[in-house]
Design a protein around this motif. Sequence first.
Motif, short mmCIF file in Angstrom:
data_model
loop_
_atom_site.label_atom_id
_atom_site.label_comp_id
_atom_site.label_asym_id
_atom_site.label_seq_id
_atom_site.Cartn_x
_atom_site.Cartn_y
_atom_site.Cartn_z
N ILE A 279 -81.75 -31.66 -69.87
CA ILE A 279 -81.90 -30.61 -70.88
C ILE A 279 -80.59 -30.42 -71.64
O ILE A 279 -80.57 -30.32 -72.86
CB ILE A 279 -82.38 -29.30 -70.24
CG1 ILE A 279 -83.81 -29.46 -69.76
CG2 ILE A 279 -82.25 -28.13 -71.21
CD1 ILE A 279 -84.29 -28.33 -68.90
N TYR B 18 -76.75 -29.76 -81.87
CA TYR B 18 -75.46 -29.13 -82.16
C TYR B 18 -74.48 -30.10 -82.79
O TYR B 18 -73.51 -29.69 -83.43
CB TYR B 18 -74.86 -28.53 -80.89
CG TYR B 18 -75.59 -27.29 -80.45
CD1 TYR B 18 -75.46 -26.10 -81.16
CD2 TYR B 18 -76.41 -27.29 -79.34
CE1 TYR B 18 -76.13 -24.96 -80.78
CE2 TYR B 18 -77.09 -26.15 -78.94
CZ TYR B 18 -76.94 -24.99 -79.66
OH TYR B 18 -77.60 -23.87 -79.28
N MET C 296 -79.85 -31.08 -75.60
CA MET C 296 -79.40 -29.98 -76.44
C MET C 296 -78.14 -30.30 -77.22
O MET C 296 -77.83 -29.63 -78.20
CB MET C 296 -79.16 -28.73 -75.58
CG MET C 296 -80.42 -28.05 -75.13
SD MET C 296 -81.35 -27.36 -76.47
CE MET C 296 -80.23 -26.11 -77.05
#
Length: 75
Positions: free
Chosen positions: A46, A54, A50
């Motif tokens: 995860i 970003y 993620m």
Amino acid sequence: MMKKIVFLFLFLMVSVADTYAQCAMCRAVLETEDGGVKAEAVNDGIVYLMIFPYLLVPTALYFSYRVYKSKKVAK
């Protein structure tokens, strides 16, 4: 103006309620394991997934800014 704020708040609350259902399968699989190795692997995955949004958003904004500035200088 107050109606818009209330509507937005209610919309966000309803949309959040649906997200809890997405984790039921993962939670069931991870709670049955004894060692916790699979849970750590899922958490690492995860975090890995993620990172890319970003990184992509600032990169896209930077290049958009450069294009905007170069067009402004060329005028």
